[in-house]
Motif scaffolding. Structure first.
Motif, PDB file in Angstrom:
ATOM      1  N   GLY A 202       4.110   7.715   1.651  1.00 38.26           N
ATOM      2  CA  GLY A 202       5.154   6.763   1.312  1.00 38.26           C
ATOM      3  C   GLY A 202       4.683   5.341   1.508  1.00 38.26           C
ATOM      4  N   ALA A 203       5.589   4.471   1.929  1.00 36.92           N
ATOM      5  CA  ALA A 203       5.240   3.063   2.099  1.00 36.92           C
ATOM      6  C   ALA A 203       6.197   2.401   3.070  1.00 36.92           C
ATOM      7  CB  ALA A 203       5.294   2.340   0.748  1.00 36.92           C
ATOM      8  N   TRP A 204       5.677   1.350   3.730  1.00 38.51           N
ATOM      9  CA  TRP A 204       6.506   0.499   4.589  1.00 38.51           C
ATOM     10  C   TRP A 204       6.703  -0.816   3.858  1.00 38.51           C
ATOM     11  CZ3 TRP A 204       2.123   2.415   7.816  1.00 38.51           C
ATOM     12  CH2 TRP A 204       2.479   3.581   8.516  1.00 38.51           C
ATOM     13  N   LEU A 205       7.940  -1.159   3.573  1.00 35.76           N
ATOM     14  CA  LEU A 205       8.255  -2.371   2.841  1.00 35.76           C
ATOM     15  C   LEU A 205       9.087  -3.310   3.704  1.00 35.76           C
ATOM     16  CD1 LEU A 205       8.044   0.071   0.678  1.00 35.76           C
ATOM     17  CD2 LEU A 205       9.255  -1.471  -0.864  1.00 35.76           C
ATOM     18  N   THR A 206       9.028  -4.582   3.373  1.00 33.58           N
ATOM     19  CA  THR A 206       9.937  -5.567   3.944  1.00 33.58           C
ATOM     20  C   THR A 206      10.616  -6.278   2.790  1.00 33.58           C
ATOM     21  OG1 THR A 206       8.527  -5.894   5.890  1.00 33.58           O
ATOM     22  CG2 THR A 206      10.185  -7.578   5.434  1.00 33.58           C
ATOM     23  N   LEU A 207      11.923  -6.167   2.716  1.00 35.82           N
ATOM     24  CA  LEU A 207      12.692  -6.734   1.604  1.00 35.82           C
ATOM     25  C   LEU A 207      13.757  -7.661   2.174  1.00 35.82           C
ATOM     26  CD1 LEU A 207      13.030  -6.594  -1.492  1.00 35.82           C
ATOM     27  CD2 LEU A 207      14.690  -4.762  -1.130  1.00 35.82           C
ATOM     28  N   ASP A 208      13.654  -8.949   1.860  1.00 32.88           N
ATOM     29  CA  ASP A 208      14.594  -9.940   2.390  1.00 32.88           C
ATOM     30  C   ASP A 208      14.667  -9.878   3.915  1.00 32.88           C
ATOM     31  OD1 ASP A 208      15.207 -10.772  -0.193  1.00 32.88           O
ATOM     32  OD2 ASP A 208      16.844  -9.329  -0.388  1.00 32.88           O
ATOM     33  N   GLY A 209      13.505  -9.672   4.540  1.00 33.51           N
ATOM     34  CA  GLY A 209      13.430  -9.635   5.990  1.00 33.51           C
ATOM     35  C   GLY A 209      13.872  -8.338   6.621  1.00 33.51           C
ATOM     36  N   VAL A 210      14.190  -7.338   5.793  1.00 31.36           N
ATOM     37  CA  VAL A 210      14.674  -6.058   6.296  1.00 31.36           C
ATOM     38  C   VAL A 210      13.587  -4.994   6.126  1.00 31.36           C
ATOM     39  CG1 VAL A 210      16.405  -4.243   6.013  1.00 31.36           C
ATOM     40  CG2 VAL A 210      17.054  -6.651   5.747  1.00 31.36           C
ATOM     41  N   ALA A 211      13.341  -4.201   7.175  1.00 32.35           N
ATOM     42  CA  ALA A 211      12.348  -3.129   7.117  1.00 32.35           C
ATOM     43  C   ALA A 211      12.910  -1.952   6.334  1.00 32.35           C
ATOM     44  CB  ALA A 211      11.960  -2.690   8.526  1.00 32.35           C
ATOM     45  N   LEU A 212      12.153  -1.486   5.366  1.00 32.07           N
ATOM     46  CA  LEU A 212      12.576  -0.408   4.483  1.00 32.07           C
ATOM     47  C   LEU A 212      11.417   0.548   4.293  1.00 32.07           C
ATOM     48  CD1 LEU A 212      14.660   0.712   2.339  1.00 32.07           C
ATOM     49  CD2 LEU A 212      13.483  -0.750   0.694  1.00 32.07           C
ATOM     50  N   ASP A 213      11.645   1.830   4.545  1.00 30.71           N
ATOM     51  CA  ASP A 213      10.593   2.836   4.408  1.00 30.71           C
ATOM     52  C   ASP A 213      10.868   3.733   3.211  1.00 30.71           C
ATOM     53  OD1 ASP A 213       9.595   1.826   6.781  1.00 30.71           O
ATOM     54  OD2 ASP A 213      10.532   3.377   8.016  1.00 30.71           O
ATOM     55  N   TRP A 214       9.836   3.959   2.392  1.00 28.08           N
ATOM     56  CA  TRP A 214       9.880   4.987   1.361  1.00 28.08           C
ATOM     57  C   TRP A 214       9.121   6.188   1.915  1.00 28.08           C
ATOM     58  CZ3 TRP A 214       8.131   1.989  -3.689  1.00 28.08           C
ATOM     59  CH2 TRP A 214       9.164   1.122  -4.072  1.00 28.08           C
ATOM     60  N   ILE A 215       9.754   7.335   1.942  1.00 26.20           N
ATOM     61  CA  ILE A 215       9.141   8.532   2.520  1.00 26.20           C
ATOM     62  C   ILE A 215       9.105   9.630   1.464  1.00 26.20           C
ATOM     63  CG2 ILE A 215       9.275  10.235   4.379  1.00 26.20           C
ATOM     64  CD1 ILE A 215      10.974   8.149   5.924  1.00 26.20           C
ATOM     65  N   LEU A 216       7.911  10.064   1.101  1.00 27.04           N
ATOM     66  CA  LEU A 216       7.749  11.075   0.061  1.00 27.04           C
ATOM     67  C   LEU A 216       8.099  12.464   0.592  1.00 27.04           C
ATOM     68  CD1 LEU A 216       4.370   9.936  -1.546  1.00 27.04           C
ATOM     69  CD2 LEU A 216       6.683   9.576  -2.434  1.00 27.04           C
ATOM     70  N   ARG A 217       8.792  13.227  -0.234  1.00 25.02           N
ATOM     71  CA  ARG A 217       9.112  14.613   0.090  1.00 25.02           C
ATOM     72  C   ARG A 217       8.927  15.472  -1.164  1.00 25.02           C
ATOM     73  NH1 ARG A 217       8.450  13.632   4.562  1.00 25.02           N
ATOM     74  NH2 ARG A 217       9.878  13.734   6.341  1.00 25.02           N
ATOM     75  N   ASP A 218       8.098  16.493  -1.045  1.00 21.94           N
ATOM     76  CA  ASP A 218       7.841  17.438  -2.133  1.00 21.94           C
ATOM     77  C   ASP A 218       9.036  18.385  -2.216  1.00 21.94           C
ATOM     78  OD1 ASP A 218       7.015  19.549  -3.739  1.00 21.94           O
ATOM     79  OD2 ASP A 218       4.977  19.558  -2.967  1.00 21.94           O
ATOM     80  N   LEU A 219       9.854  18.248  -3.246  1.00 26.51           N
ATOM     81  CA  LEU A 219      11.081  19.043  -3.328  1.00 26.51           C
ATOM     82  C   LEU A 219      10.785  20.525  -3.449  1.00 26.51           C
ATOM     83  CD1 LEU A 219      14.124  19.041  -3.328  1.00 26.51           C
ATOM     84  CD2 LEU A 219      14.102  18.545  -5.781  1.00 26.51           C
ATOM     85  N   ASP A 220       9.714  20.893  -4.134  1.00 27.59           N
ATOM     86  CA  ASP A 220       9.341  22.310  -4.218  1.00 27.59           C
ATOM     87  C   ASP A 220       9.059  22.872  -2.828  1.00 27.59           C
ATOM     88  OD1 ASP A 220       9.518  22.567  -7.022  1.00 27.59           O
ATOM     89  OD2 ASP A 220       7.517  21.742  -7.283  1.00 27.59           O
TER      90      ASP A 220
ATOM     91  N   GLU B 218       0.842  -1.193   0.000  1.00 26.10           N
ATOM     92  CA  GLU B 218       0.000   0.000   0.000  1.00 26.10           C
ATOM     93  C   GLU B 218       0.879   1.245   0.000  1.00 26.10           C
ATOM     94  OE1 GLU B 218      -3.479   2.205   2.670  1.00 26.10           O
ATOM     95  OE2 GLU B 218      -2.736   0.212   3.225  1.00 26.10           O
ATOM     96  N   ILE B 219       0.628   2.138  -0.936  1.00 22.21           N
ATOM     97  CA  ILE B 219       1.368   3.397  -1.024  1.00 22.21           C
ATOM     98  C   ILE B 219       0.478   4.527  -0.525  1.00 22.21           C
ATOM     99  CG2 ILE B 219       2.646   4.964  -2.500  1.00 22.21           C
ATOM    100  CD1 ILE B 219       3.925   2.248  -2.457  1.00 22.21           C
ATOM    101  N   ALA B 220       0.956   5.271   0.449  1.00 24.51           N
ATOM    102  CA  ALA B 220       0.221   6.451   0.929  1.00 24.51           C
ATOM    103  C   ALA B 220       0.570   7.620   0.022  1.00 24.51           C
ATOM    104  CB  ALA B 220       0.587   6.764   2.371  1.00 24.51           C
ATOM    105  N   ALA B 221      -0.412   8.153  -0.672  1.00 27.29           N
ATOM    106  CA  ALA B 221      -0.200   9.293  -1.562  1.00 27.29           C
ATOM    107  C   ALA B 221       0.149  10.536  -0.752  1.00 27.29           C
ATOM    108  CB  ALA B 221      -1.451   9.535  -2.399  1.00 27.29           C
ATOM    109  N   PRO B 222       0.666  11.588  -1.401  1.00 27.09           N
ATOM    110  CA  PRO B 222       0.999  12.813  -0.672  1.00 27.09           C
ATOM    111  C   PRO B 222      -0.147  13.286   0.218  1.00 27.09           C
ATOM    112  CG  PRO B 222       1.840  12.959  -2.898  1.00 27.09           C
ATOM    113  CD  PRO B 222       1.053  11.686  -2.824  1.00 27.09           C
ATOM    114  N   GLY B 223       0.162  13.522   1.491  1.00 22.08           N
ATOM    115  CA  GLY B 223      -0.839  13.914   2.479  1.00 22.08           C
ATOM    116  C   GLY B 223      -1.412  12.740   3.245  1.00 22.08           C
TER     117      GLY B 223
END
Length: 258
Positions: free
Chosen positions: A73-91, A59-64
């Protein structure tokens, strides 16, 4: 992964953040990737990439979706490792940086940040992160700029220490009535402000509340036994704790005076 992410429409750069970027991580610490975008990131494409990498729907959380400041962003688990994608509006990050250079900042309500999200954390994340993919060099240019702590921001955050004194005064009234919740909130706010002011005095960014007390206590301008005295006051939450907090506020403000 960082390279694949910059192929997603809207994503212009990816940076490693958090304790992994700063070298303060523990074996079980998450990996945090900041996904810097312009306009609107293609959330559907991000979901497809996440599923391809993990082998399961993500599940991807859209901006806001995660709040006004942490964004999405999103919370992922890859090969047993917790990995977070965190969105940032560069503008938006660049606008916040421009404000910081003029000595302006905001403190917004944000889930996960009990003392509020202090807007200088945006440039702080860029300054303390590790750029992994930046095809157009946009984030790299910004990183070079934000590594020089703005003197107007330093002055504004040091001056903000007045709020700590105000919060302790409010706690003093509530302590006499046995209102433990209000005392706890007031003292926590007071100490949080002092932590911000101490870091700014030494031209250091605060990204969030976690670990901020220990970091502040290690700074040269911090009063003796700062962390222990703060912890004792937040444990007692009585009239004596309020007076101890008042003494800490006065010591910090004296140390930060020109």
């Amino acid at each position: 992964m960082a390279g694949r992410l910059t192929e997603v429409p809207g994503v212009v750069a990816v940076a490693l953040g958090g304790s992994r970027a700063r070298g303060t991580h523990r074996p079980g610490s998450d990996w945090d990737l900041g996904l810097y975008y312009r306009g609107e990131p293609d959330v559907t494409a991000l979901a497809r990439l996440a599923e391809e990498l993990t082998g399961a729907p993500v599940e991807i959380a859209a901006p806001g979706g995660w709040g006004p400041w942490v964004n999405g962003g999103a919370w992922l688990t890859l090969d047993g490792v917790a990995l977070d994608w965190i969105l940032r509006d560069l503008d938006r990050v660049e606008r916040v940086w421009a404000d910081c250079c003029e000595g302006r900042y905001e403190v917004g309500t944000q889930p996960g940040h009990p003392l509020g999200f202090w807007s200088p954390a945006y440039p702080g994340e860029v300054a303390l992160g590790r750029v992994l993919a930046d095809p157009q060099g946009e984030l790299t240019v910004l990183q070079e700029a934000v590594r020089h702590y703005p003197e107007p921001l330093r002055a504004a955050l040091v001056a903000a220490s007045w709020e700590a004194e105000f919060s302790v005064a409010a706690a003093r009234k509530s302590a006499g009535r046995g209102d433990a919740l209000h005392v706890a909130l007031c003292l926590s706010r007071a100490f949080g402000v002092l932590v911000q002011s101490l870091h700014a005095h030494h031209r250091r960014y605060v990204l969030n509340e976690k670990g901020a007390l220990a970091s502040a206590a290690a700074l040269p301008a911090a009063p003796p036994d700062f962390a222990a005295r703060v912890s004792a006051a937040l444990t007692a939450l009585d009239a004596g704790a309020v007076e101890a907090a008042d003494a800490l506020v006065r010591e910090v403000r004296t140390a930060l005076s020109p």
